[in-house]
Structures are given as C-alpha cells and as structure tokens.
Design a protein around this motif. Structure first.
Motif, PDB file in Angstrom:
ATOM      1  N   GLU A  33       0.818  -1.211   0.000  1.00  0.00           N
ATOM      2  CA  GLU A  33       0.000   0.000   0.000  1.00  0.00           C
ATOM      3  C   GLU A  33       0.857   1.269   0.000  1.00  0.00           C
ATOM      4  OE1 GLU A  33       0.209  -1.244   4.428  1.00  0.00           O
ATOM      5  OE2 GLU A  33       0.140  -2.205   2.449  1.00  0.00           O
ATOM      6  N   LEU A  34       2.041   1.198   0.623  1.00  0.00           N
ATOM      7  CA  LEU A  34       2.921   2.363   0.633  1.00  0.00           C
ATOM      8  C   LEU A  34       3.559   2.577  -0.734  1.00  0.00           C
ATOM      9  CD1 LEU A  34       4.626   2.080   4.127  1.00  0.00           C
ATOM     10  CD2 LEU A  34       2.840   3.665   3.420  1.00  0.00           C
ATOM     11  N   TYR A  35       3.995   1.509  -1.379  1.00  0.00           N
ATOM     12  CA  TYR A  35       4.553   1.654  -2.722  1.00  0.00           C
ATOM     13  C   TYR A  35       3.492   2.190  -3.688  1.00  0.00           C
ATOM     14  CZ  TYR A  35       9.227  -0.188  -1.903  1.00  0.00           C
ATOM     15  OH  TYR A  35      10.526  -0.342  -1.489  1.00  0.00           O
ATOM     16  N   ASP A  36       2.256   1.735  -3.528  1.00  0.00           N
ATOM     17  CA  ASP A  36       1.178   2.288  -4.350  1.00  0.00           C
ATOM     18  C   ASP A  36       1.017   3.788  -4.102  1.00  0.00           C
ATOM     19  OD1 ASP A  36       0.488  -0.046  -5.670  1.00  0.00           O
ATOM     20  OD2 ASP A  36      -1.023  -0.631  -4.188  1.00  0.00           O
ATOM     21  N   ARG A  37       1.113   4.189  -2.849  1.00  0.00           N
ATOM     22  CA  ARG A  37       0.964   5.610  -2.513  1.00  0.00           C
ATOM     23  C   ARG A  37       2.095   6.440  -3.113  1.00  0.00           C
ATOM     24  NH1 ARG A  37       1.114   6.904   3.745  1.00  0.00           N
ATOM     25  NH2 ARG A  37       3.296   7.554   3.444  1.00  0.00           N
ATOM     26  N   TRP A  38       3.299   5.952  -2.991  1.00  0.00           N
ATOM     27  CA  TRP A  38       4.449   6.712  -3.492  1.00  0.00           C
ATOM     28  C   TRP A  38       4.418   6.804  -5.020  1.00  0.00           C
ATOM     29  CZ3 TRP A  38       7.606   3.159   0.136  1.00  0.00           C
ATOM     30  CH2 TRP A  38       7.501   3.617   1.450  1.00  0.00           C
ATOM     31  N   LEU A  39       4.115   5.708  -5.671  1.00  0.00           N
ATOM     32  CA  LEU A  39       4.067   5.729  -7.132  1.00  0.00           C
ATOM     33  C   LEU A  39       2.914   6.595  -7.642  1.00  0.00           C
ATOM     34  CD1 LEU A  39       4.952   1.999  -7.799  1.00  0.00           C
ATOM     35  CD2 LEU A  39       6.323   3.974  -8.470  1.00  0.00           C
ATOM     36  N   ALA A  40       1.809   6.596  -6.908  1.00  0.00           N
ATOM     37  CA  ALA A  40       0.691   7.456  -7.302  1.00  0.00           C
ATOM     38  C   ALA A  40       1.076   8.930  -7.186  1.00  0.00           C
ATOM     39  CB  ALA A  40      -0.531   7.150  -6.436  1.00  0.00           C
ATOM     40  N   ARG A  41       1.784   9.284  -6.135  1.00  0.00           N
ATOM     41  CA  ARG A  41       2.196  10.688  -6.004  1.00  0.00           C
ATOM     42  C   ARG A  41       3.148  11.083  -7.127  1.00  0.00           C
ATOM     43  NH1 ARG A  41       5.611  14.538  -2.031  1.00  0.00           N
ATOM     44  NH2 ARG A  41       4.295  16.354  -2.383  1.00  0.00           N
ATOM     45  N   LEU A  42       4.069  10.196  -7.462  1.00  0.00           N
ATOM     46  CA  LEU A  42       4.966  10.497  -8.591  1.00  0.00           C
ATOM     47  C   LEU A  42       4.165  10.664  -9.879  1.00  0.00           C
ATOM     48  CD1 LEU A  42       7.963   8.065  -7.900  1.00  0.00           C
ATOM     49  CD2 LEU A  42       7.879  10.536  -7.502  1.00  0.00           C
ATOM     50  N   ALA A  43       3.216   9.768 -10.123  1.00  0.00           N
ATOM     51  CA  ALA A  43       2.422   9.855 -11.355  1.00  0.00           C
ATOM     52  C   ALA A  43       1.615  11.149 -11.396  1.00  0.00           C
ATOM     53  CB  ALA A  43       1.502   8.649 -11.463  1.00  0.00           C
ATOM     54  N   ASP A  44       1.150  11.604 -10.233  1.00  0.00           N
ATOM     55  CA  ASP A  44       0.399  12.863 -10.178  1.00  0.00           C
ATOM     56  C   ASP A  44       1.241  14.049 -10.639  1.00  0.00           C
ATOM     57  OD1 ASP A  44      -1.859  11.602  -9.273  1.00  0.00           O
ATOM     58  OD2 ASP A  44      -1.524  12.092  -7.148  1.00  0.00           O
ATOM     59  N   HIS A  45       2.558  13.899 -10.573  1.00  0.00           N
ATOM     60  CA  HIS A  45       3.472  14.966 -11.004  1.00  0.00           C
ATOM     61  C   HIS A  45       4.190  14.595 -12.300  1.00  0.00           C
ATOM     62  CE1 HIS A  45       2.800  15.856  -6.731  1.00  0.00           C
ATOM     63  NE2 HIS A  45       3.030  17.119  -7.065  1.00  0.00           N
ATOM     64  N   ASP A  46       3.640  13.616 -13.028  1.00  0.00           N
ATOM     65  CA  ASP A  46       4.190  13.174 -14.317  1.00  0.00           C
ATOM     66  C   ASP A  46       5.610  12.635 -14.197  1.00  0.00           C
ATOM     67  OD1 ASP A  46       1.863  13.769 -15.773  1.00  0.00           O
ATOM     68  OD2 ASP A  46       2.449  15.882 -15.933  1.00  0.00           O
ATOM     69  N   ALA A  47       5.945  12.128 -13.007  1.00  0.00           N
ATOM     70  CA  ALA A  47       7.238  11.473 -12.809  1.00  0.00           C
ATOM     71  C   ALA A  47       6.982   9.976 -12.740  1.00  0.00           C
ATOM     72  CB  ALA A  47       7.910  11.971 -11.535  1.00  0.00           C
ATOM     73  N   ARG A  48       7.144   9.310 -13.876  1.00  0.00           N
ATOM     74  CA  ARG A  48       6.839   7.884 -13.957  1.00  0.00           C
ATOM     75  C   ARG A  48       8.126   7.106 -14.223  1.00  0.00           C
ATOM     76  NH1 ARG A  48       2.849  10.580 -16.771  1.00  0.00           N
ATOM     77  NH2 ARG A  48       0.807  10.514 -15.747  1.00  0.00           N
ATOM     78  N   PRO A  49       8.643   6.436 -13.205  1.00  0.00           N
ATOM     79  CA  PRO A  49       9.866   5.647 -13.410  1.00  0.00           C
ATOM     80  C   PRO A  49       9.614   4.479 -14.340  1.00  0.00           C
ATOM     81  CG  PRO A  49       8.888   5.137 -11.291  1.00  0.00           C
ATOM     82  CD  PRO A  49       8.094   6.283 -11.855  1.00  0.00           C
ATOM     83  N   GLY A  50      10.652   4.089 -15.079  1.00  0.00           N
ATOM     84  CA  GLY A  50      10.540   2.903 -15.919  1.00  0.00           C
ATOM     85  C   GLY A  50      10.810   1.633 -15.150  1.00  0.00           C
ATOM     86  N   THR A  51      11.576   1.758 -14.046  1.00  0.00           N
ATOM     87  CA  THR A  51      11.924   0.605 -13.219  1.00  0.00           C
ATOM     88  C   THR A  51      11.598   0.932 -11.774  1.00  0.00           C
ATOM     89  OG1 THR A  51      13.708  -0.067 -14.715  1.00  0.00           O
ATOM     90  CG2 THR A  51      13.780  -0.923 -12.471  1.00  0.00           C
ATOM     91  N   VAL A  52      10.966  -0.016 -11.084  1.00  0.00           N
ATOM     92  CA  VAL A  52      10.638   0.128  -9.666  1.00  0.00           C
ATOM     93  C   VAL A  52      11.390  -0.958  -8.898  1.00  0.00           C
ATOM     94  CG1 VAL A  52       8.819   0.085  -7.923  1.00  0.00           C
ATOM     95  CG2 VAL A  52       8.359   1.035 -10.208  1.00  0.00           C
ATOM     96  N   VAL A  53      12.137  -0.544  -7.872  1.00  0.00           N
ATOM     97  CA  VAL A  53      12.848  -1.484  -7.009  1.00  0.00           C
ATOM     98  C   VAL A  53      12.087  -1.602  -5.701  1.00  0.00           C
ATOM     99  CG1 VAL A  53      14.978  -2.008  -5.789  1.00  0.00           C
ATOM    100  CG2 VAL A  53      15.082  -0.881  -8.018  1.00  0.00           C
ATOM    101  N   ILE A  54      11.611  -2.806  -5.398  1.00  0.00           N
ATOM    102  CA  ILE A  54      11.007  -3.077  -4.089  1.00  0.00           C
ATOM    103  C   ILE A  54      12.141  -3.464  -3.149  1.00  0.00           C
ATOM    104  CG2 ILE A  54       9.321  -4.414  -2.801  1.00  0.00           C
ATOM    105  CD1 ILE A  54       7.914  -5.043  -5.405  1.00  0.00           C
ATOM    106  N   ASP A  55      12.354  -2.660  -2.148  1.00  0.00           N
ATOM    107  CA  ASP A  55      13.545  -2.826  -1.308  1.00  0.00           C
ATOM    108  C   ASP A  55      13.246  -3.672  -0.065  1.00  0.00           C
ATOM    109  OD1 ASP A  55      16.166  -1.922   0.140  1.00  0.00           O
ATOM    110  OD2 ASP A  55      16.281  -0.956  -1.812  1.00  0.00           O
ATOM    111  N   ASP A  56      14.221  -3.749   0.793  1.00  0.00           N
ATOM    112  CA  ASP A  56      14.195  -4.481   2.046  1.00  0.00           C
ATOM    113  C   ASP A  56      12.973  -4.038   2.885  1.00  0.00           C
ATOM    114  OD1 ASP A  56      15.050  -5.887   4.308  1.00  0.00           O
ATOM    115  OD2 ASP A  56      16.551  -4.404   4.874  1.00  0.00           O
ATOM    116  N   GLN A  57      12.054  -4.893   3.184  1.00  0.00           N
ATOM    117  CA  GLN A  57      12.012  -6.319   3.388  1.00  0.00           C
ATOM    118  C   GLN A  57      10.690  -6.833   2.844  1.00  0.00           C
ATOM    119  OE1 GLN A  57      11.822  -7.619   7.592  1.00  0.00           O
ATOM    120  NE2 GLN A  57      13.566  -8.937   7.164  1.00  0.00           N
TER     121      GLN A  57
END
Length: 622
Positions: A337-361
């Motif tokens: 749910e947190l990764y969804d929140r962070w990626l949604a905020r980036l998308a709201d500002h037209d910052a869309r990464p091509g690669t997403v790294v899910i980190d520890d843990q």
C-alpha cells in the motif's frame, strides 16, 4: 625495449618506463621511474603463512642469497627467481617477471597446509646477516590512491595511511570500506601530495600496484596495504580456506608506471580481465529508477519522530552502511500500500519511473525469499499491474543472509550456528537457482531482476566451517562472491533473458555477472570530521565504475541524503553520471524536510530531458 645487464651487484633491467636493479647479495630490487627517481626498494621476500606454522624465509643452504636470472620467457620478457628455505614449505621461490612496461612479483610454494595470511612486497625472514622479523619494501612515494569509497572519505591519502579492500566490511569502525565489494584490486602510489576528500588528480606520476589472479582462484577476503615506518607490504587474508597440496602460486603483484590514478584502474582491468565486455543494453535498463528504500526510511523517521524515538541510539539495528534516521524500522515499511501511494504521487506529477525497485524487506525470510504476504498480499498481481503500466520491477536481494535455510546449506561458526549461505555446497546453489527462477519466470512472480545488496557480508574467519572443507580451488572470499553472483546471474538469464542484475561489485572480473553497477550508500564524514559533500563522493565513484567497467550502465543511487538541498542538487547531477535513481517521494529522512510538488515537477522535467537525450520512450500511466 628491454635491456638486461649483469653488474657487480647483480642484474640491471632497463626499459623506457622504469629500471630495476636486483641485488645478488640481498633479497631486494631497486625500482626507479623513467626519471631515475626511486619508487621503492622492493623486498623480494614474501610469505604464505600456514594456519599451523608461520612462513619464515631462511637463506638457501647451498648457494648465496640473491636473485638469479632463470630465462628469457620470450621477446621482451625476462624472469628471475629468488629461492628460500622454509620450515613451512618444501620449496619457496619468489619469481620476478620484467616486461617493457611493468614488473611482476609472485610467490611459488610446494608442500601441504592451509593458507592463512599471504604477504607480497615483504614477508617474514631470518637472514644470514642475523636480521630477522618482518621486512617491507620502502616507500619512495608520497600518496596512495584508494579506488573505493571509505569513511572518512579520502580518495588520495598519505602513503603512511593504511588501506583495505575486498568483500568484508560494514559500518563498524575500521570496516567501512565495503561500499564497493570488491573494487578494482589496485592501489596507486603517487609522487604528489595527498588530496582532500574525493578529489583525485587526473595526471602526474603514479605506480599502479595491482594484485592479479584468476577470479576463481581469488580465495582471499581482504587485500590490505600495510605501511609502517617508511615501509609497505600487501597482505591477503585466506583464513585457512585454501588448502595447498602440492604446488601453489600466489596472485601476482604487478607494478606499472602510469600517468594517472584512472590509468591505474585501466591497467588493472587489462591485466585482470582483458576480455571483459559490457553487457548488451535492452532499452528498458536505462529508464529512470524509483527505489523505495529512501521513502521507507523517511516514513520510518517520521513515525519515530512522532513517537519521540532516537533511531541513531541503536546502531546495531541500522539496515545500511550509515546509521540514518528511520533506518532501523524501515524494512517493516516495505509494504504494497505504501509503494502504491508513493508511485501514485509520482504519477500525479508526471514522474513515472521505468523501473521500480522493491527494497528491504518484501520477503518473509532473506534466505528463502518467499514474499511476506502480510506486507505484499499479491506480489505477483502487483508486478503484473506495473507491467501493464509499462514498468519493470526489481526485487532487493540480500546476499549471504542464511535466514530460513537448513544449517547444512550454511557456513557455520565454531558452535554450529549459521552465519552465511555456503556457496561451496551444491545443494545451496541448486536452491538459489530455483529461488531465482521462481521470482523471475512468468510461471512464478514474473519480476524483472534484482538489486543485489550486502555483497560485503562475505563470511570471514578461520574457524568457520563449510560443506567443502578446505579446497585447492576455494569458494571463499572474492572467488566465493563471484560464485554466488554467477549462480544468480545465470539463473536470472535462463528465466528471463533481459533480466537486469544490479550490484556493487565494481571490479572488471565481475563484468560477466554485472548488468548495471550501483554507486551504493552515501557516506557522511571526511578526514577532518566534517560532512563530505554528496556530489563529490558520487562523481568519484562513477569515475571508478567507468574506468573499471567501461560501458556498463550505472545506477546512480540516492541514499541517504543529508537534506533537501543536497538531494535536489544531486538529482540534477544524476543524468550526467548514469541512470537517474529516485529514492524520496514525501520527505527526506535525515532532515525531515518535506518534498514539495515543485520538487517532483522538477524531477519529472529532468527525466523528460534524460529520456529525450537517450531516445527513451515515456512510461504510460498506471
């Protein structure tokens, strides 16, 4: 051109790059540069200590001590041999090899025993003169170039300051040199003075001092430069996990005059991995990266501040090299749910990464890598959603961690507790390949690769027990790490040919298992105790990576950041160094400063310019 002359003192080798004067009466050779200035009065002693018996060289019983010319090995190459008696070995000979450009030294022994420390450029001896103890080569230079990040941050240090590199390190005092593990195994001896922080001169007079062996034979965990009272030697820690049974030849210490520290790295690359090639670059590898670790740390720091908890009070819980705000509890926030929140905020500002790294843990247990379903209730479905949005997903992988594995597949301590995975055990390697296949294959989670971390946590210790016991071709040290990475890389490519493997093995002998090299965690302090500038550190690291692995893409990293201003400044610099990597979305962990909409709009504009420059497509809306 190489000329060899017999003299009253022994032998004189002269080339356009250097001269070497070998003494017939003592185990030394005077190395001068092309200008006639002394680089070092090289000790022709070396030691291969056994765990049960030190290697102390003795004068030969039947001939005068000194260097002997044995043969011309071919056009422009001449060899010498310096034999010694020893209680540790049936035979011990230091071999000297001279070519027009460089001088090489290596130790050849015959006998049986488990190797402890091996020293080159010096060693223990009891000479005919009565002198005894440990002998070193002389320091005829002023500075030492260390091609790896350390804390304090000091790229070119005084020649009297020790240095260590290899595959062992962490955030404890005296061990914070594992940011690159391993780095290029070369030191640069310089005529000029020491530098400040990350500053490195790009010209001058330097002596590249490389340690070269096939990577599968590099069974040492650390390589140390040890100066003492005007002398130096190099020490390699084998820790008893290489067994000699017959003949054993040490890595070669190769001394090459060069024009800059960067040329020293290039020289090492040509010696150690002349055929290494950069990987092919699928277009998506170069897309901007979002790694959630910084956002996890920032969220954890925010929780801690709200609860009045001082995260820096407990360094043992730190999840990275640097004890930074939120690091202790950040792994608990690797949540869907947190990764969804962070990626949604980036998308709201037209910052869309091509690669997403899910980190520890994201994983329930590091050793087995099954997803933690409380945090990621549908990781496979989540990855499919990212794919539908035109994005790729990498999973953070913690190297060496044995959590969840059966003890028989682990390196054990003296009382039988697991301390690391055992890459000498075929059963573990089969398990690892199966894990990688499941995580990346379309029939499994269908992820797109790994960010491999903690390669500096290689097992280290003479009392540790492995499946293979003690081998002549060890899976220990540098060689052991390469075997681990080779297994991951091969299984990843079999499961998904364009899979991306990111690691921080910034060494040309790891080119075959490295698709992208990561600059790794930012350090904090310089030699005076002040804060080391972020951009200077990471420019230095990028220069090392470019010299060691030319053509290999660079993950520019971004954690930890001291404050918002340095984060923004480095974000602007990243596209000039490699692939932009964004770690923060809502706040900076250390300073607690909020990231504004204007900040993210600037990040998005930078990504647009970066993609336009490389001809990369924009990523679609999620």
């Amino acid at each position: 051109m190489l000329a060899v002359t017999s003299t009253e003192m022994g032998w004189l080798v002269e080339t356009a790059a250097y001269s070497l004067e070998l003494s017939a009466g003592r185990p030394r050779a005077l190395l001068r540069g092309a200008d006639g200035e002394v680089w070092s009065d090289l000790s022709l002693l070396a030691s291969a200590h056994r765990l049960d018996l030190p290697h102390e060289a003795l004068p030969p019983l039947t001939e005068a001590l000194g260097a002997r010319r044995v043969a011309d090995a071919g056009e422009g190459i001449v060899k010498f041999a310096v034999p010694f008696a020893s209680a540790a070995w049936e035979e011990a000979v230091v071999e000297v090899r001279c070519t027009p450009k460089r001088v090489g030294l290596r130790l050849r022994v015959r006998g049986a025993g488990r190797l402890g420390d091996v020293t080159l450029g010096g060693g223990k001896a009891m000479l005919a003169s009565g002198a005894a103890g440990e002998f070193r080569s002389s320091i005829g230079f002023r500075s030492l170039f260390m091609p790896a990040p350390t804390e304090p941050v000091h790229a070119v240090r005084p020649a009297a300051v020790p240095a260590q590199m290899g595959v062992v390190g962490d955030a404890e005092p005296g061990r914070l040199h594992g940011i690159f593990s391993p780095p290029p195994l070369v030191f640069g001896f310089g005529r000029g003075p020491a530098g400040v922080g990350s500053a490195v001169p790009d010209d001058g007079q330097w002596l590249a001092t490389s340690v070269v062996a096939p990577v599968v034979e590099a069974g040492f965990t650390t390589l140390s430069y040890e100066p003492l009272d005007g002398g130096w030697l190099l020490r390699l820690a084998y820790e008893g996990h290489t067994r000699v049974d017959g003949e054993w030849v040490s890595p070669e210490l190769v001394l090459t005059p060069v024009a800059s520290p960067w040329a020293a790295i290039d020289t090492y690359r040509q010696l150690a991995a002349p055929a290494a090639a950069a990987p092919d670059h699928p277009e998506w590898w170069l897309q901007p990266i979002f790694c959630g670790w910084g956002a996890q740390c920032a969220a954890a720091a925010d929780i801690s501040r709200a609860q009045g908890v001082d995260e820096k009070a407990d360094a043992e819980l730190a999840a990275g090299f640097v004890v930074t705000a939120g690091a202790a509890t950040a792994p608990a926030l690797a949540r869907q749910e947190l990764y969804d929140r962070w990626l949604a905020r980036l998308a709201d500002h037209d910052a869309r990464p091509g690669t997403v790294v899910i980190d520890d843990q994201w994983q329930a247990r590091y050793g087995t890598c099954e997803p933690d379903t409380a945090r990621w209730p549908d990781l496979r479905g989540w990855i499919a959603g990212r794919h539908a949005a035109g994005q790729r997903v990498l999973l953070w992988f913690k190297a060496w961690d044995p959590t969840g594995l059966p003890s028989e597949e682990c390196v054990l301590d003296a009382v039988g507790r697991p301390v690391a995975v055992d890459v000498s055990n075929p059963a573990y390697l089969r398990r690892l390949a199966t894990i990688v296949t499941h995580l990346l294959s379309p029939e499994g989670l269908d992820a797109d690769g790994f960010k491999v971390d903690f390669t500096q946590r290689a097992p280290s210790g003479a009392t540790l027990q492995t499946f293979a016991g003690h081998m002549t071709n060890p899976a220990w040290g540098v060689a052991g790490l390469h075997r681990l990475m080779r297994t991951i890389h091969a299984a990843a490519k079999a499961a998904k040919p364009d899979a991306l493997i990111i690691n921080h093995t910034v060494n040309p002998q790891f080119a075959d298992v490295t698709d992208m090299v990561r600059l790794n965690d930012v350090l904090e302090r310089d030699g005076d105790g002040g804060r080391a500038p972020v951009q200077g550190q990471l420019r230095f690291r990028a220069a090392i990576a470019t010299a060691a692995l030319p053509g290999t893409p660079i993950d520019t990293d971004q954690w930890p950041m001291p404050d918002r201003a340095e984060w923004l400044a480095y974000s602007r610099t990243q596209p000039s160094l490699g692939v932009p990597a964004l770690y923060y979305v809502e706040a900076i962990d250390n300073s607690g400063e909020a990231i504004t909409s204007a900040d993210l709009t600037e990040i998005a504009a930078g990504w647009v310019a970066y993609r336009d420059r490389l001809g990369l497509p924009e990523v679609g809306l999620p």
